[in-house]
Design an enzyme around this catalytic site. Sequence first.
Site, PDB file in Angstrom:
ATOM      1  N   GLU A  41      -4.387  -8.196   4.979  1.00 28.25           N
ATOM      2  CA  GLU A  41      -3.033  -7.677   4.698  1.00 28.25           C
ATOM      3  C   GLU A  41      -2.235  -8.634   3.818  1.00 28.25           C
ATOM      4  O   GLU A  41      -1.505  -8.191   2.925  1.00 28.25           O
ATOM      5  CB  GLU A  41      -2.274  -7.397   5.997  1.00 28.25           C
ATOM      6  CG  GLU A  41      -2.935  -6.428   6.979  1.00 28.25           C
ATOM      7  CD  GLU A  41      -3.457  -5.152   6.361  1.00 28.25           C
ATOM      8  OE1 GLU A  41      -2.970  -4.750   5.287  1.00 28.25           O
ATOM      9  OE2 GLU A  41      -4.379  -4.560   6.945  1.00 28.25           O
ATOM     10  N   GLN A  50       0.815  -1.226   0.000  1.00 25.97           N
ATOM     11  CA  GLN A  50       0.000   0.000   0.000  1.00 25.97           C
ATOM     12  C   GLN A  50       0.845   1.272   0.000  1.00 25.97           C
ATOM     13  O   GLN A  50       0.333   2.341  -0.346  1.00 25.97           O
ATOM     14  CB  GLN A  50      -0.934   0.012   1.218  1.00 25.97           C
ATOM     15  CG  GLN A  50      -2.020  -1.048   1.144  1.00 25.97           C
ATOM     16  CD  GLN A  50      -2.846  -1.068   2.408  1.00 25.97           C
ATOM     17  OE1 GLN A  50      -2.448  -1.664   3.396  1.00 25.97           O
ATOM     18  NE2 GLN A  50      -3.974  -0.391   2.393  1.00 25.97           N
ATOM     19  N   CYS A  83     -10.761  -0.396   3.582  1.00 29.28           N
ATOM     20  CA  CYS A  83      -9.339  -0.432   3.231  1.00 29.28           C
ATOM     21  C   CYS A  83      -8.845   0.995   3.048  1.00 29.28           C
ATOM     22  O   CYS A  83      -9.521   1.805   2.401  1.00 29.28           O
ATOM     23  CB  CYS A  83      -9.136  -1.231   1.946  1.00 29.28           C
ATOM     24  SG  CYS A  83      -7.415  -1.343   1.431  1.00 29.28           S
ATOM     25  N   LEU A  84      -7.662   1.268   3.594  1.00 26.70           N
ATOM     26  CA  LEU A  84      -7.090   2.609   3.460  1.00 26.70           C
ATOM     27  C   LEU A  84      -6.798   2.932   1.994  1.00 26.70           C
ATOM     28  O   LEU A  84      -6.707   4.116   1.633  1.00 26.70           O
ATOM     29  CB  LEU A  84      -5.813   2.723   4.290  1.00 26.70           C
ATOM     30  CG  LEU A  84      -6.021   2.607   5.816  1.00 26.70           C
ATOM     31  CD1 LEU A  84      -4.682   2.549   6.538  1.00 26.70           C
ATOM     32  CD2 LEU A  84      -6.868   3.765   6.332  1.00 26.70           C
TER      33      LEU A  84
END
Length: 167
Positions: free
Chosen positions: A134, A51, A91-92
């Site tokens: 993750e 990410q 989710c970021l």
Amino acid sequence: MAILNILHYPDPRLHKVAKPVDQVDDEIRTLAANMAETMYAAPGIGLAATQVDVHRRLIVVDVSENKDDLRVFINPEIVTAEGAREGEEGCLSVPGVYDKVERAESITVKALGLDGKPFKLDAEGLLAVCIQHEIDHLNGVVFVDHLSRLKQNRIRLKLKKRARETM
Ligand code: GNR
Ligand code: NI
């Protein structure tokens, strides 16, 4: 320490498969510290190196209420998975989007710690969900990839529109 830039879906870099960490050195420990700072600032309960555009197998997780239980997993592997549960995920890398995803209920994960030593952890509940979310990122999988094509297309349009508006 530093706050790192988080990639946003539909960025193709979110679909790169991360490579194993071959040595747990100071560079990896600095990356883990910066990822933790970025996760807490967001705020989020987990963050994968993918990410932040680093394609190495490293994740940080903290599902505690008081944000005082940081866990770092290097080269994480799920060795056993049992049961199934459906839960709402966010989710970021997909801001403002939440939807249900089916995950294993309980898992055993094997990884290296920041000291380079292997460990195993049994996880269930939100911790198990977060670790699976993750590890998906490390394999180039975003939670929306688990949704229908129709939903994926809607989410892609929504985020592209929002990216245009905030330029
Ligand atoms: O902050 C996060 N919350 C969350 C909620 C339900 C299931 C998974 C997550 S992970 C997410 C942070 C993130 O995007 N990690 O990759
Ligand atoms: Ni995520």
